[in-house]
Design an enzyme around this catalytic site. Sequence first.
Site: not given
Length: 202
Positions: A37, A41, A125
Amino acid sequence: MSLLDLAPVIPVVVIDDVETAVPMARALVSGGLPVIEVTLRTAPALEAIARIAAEVPEAQVGAGTIRTNDDIAAALSAGAKFLVSPGTTLSLVEGMDASGLPYLPGAATASEAMALAERGVKELKFFPAEPAGGVAYLKALQGPLPDVRFCPTGGIRLTTAPDYLALPNVGCVGGTWLTPADALASGDWGRIEKLASEAAAL
Ligand SMILES: O=C(O)C(=O)C[C@H](O)[C@H](O)COP(=O)(O)O
């Protein structure tokens, strides 16, 4: 197969230098962790996803930190194979669903998990795992929500991962500990491969 069952650990990666993306992904795959993943950001994140998707076909590269429908569109055009969000809004889950990709929407409470399960989304998640209550919290959710499964992420390390993985409602865990910023900066792919192989053996 479900995203939760491909590997015991999903490395969560913050890419500052796009040139590190491909060797890092190769090190993770060699260590036994093919599901990666890349968080949206940092500025190079989309280019990193595109390069990994093109150059490391053994990897399943996805986009994390999905917060908006624009993020979903950008992740799709970069070639992301799955989507992960830290939390969930109605428009976000609709967008993730429409993307056609597997996705793990973030949830941290029984109510959030129930709202997603009501829509048929039962693989989530659990974020931020440690601050939100950790193993004890997930164990408590198992009773009333036995059909919902989680990838807990947030504050998990090699030493604490086994307690999560032992829970019946946990398929895998996520974390940044596999790709330390200093190892990425110095190109220490051997260290990343070793961290991956330790995690892959969990
Ligand atoms: O960026 C995202 O999409 C997130 O949801 C947050 C990350 O999953 C956590 O920050 C994991 O970080 P560690 O706690 O260091 O393992």
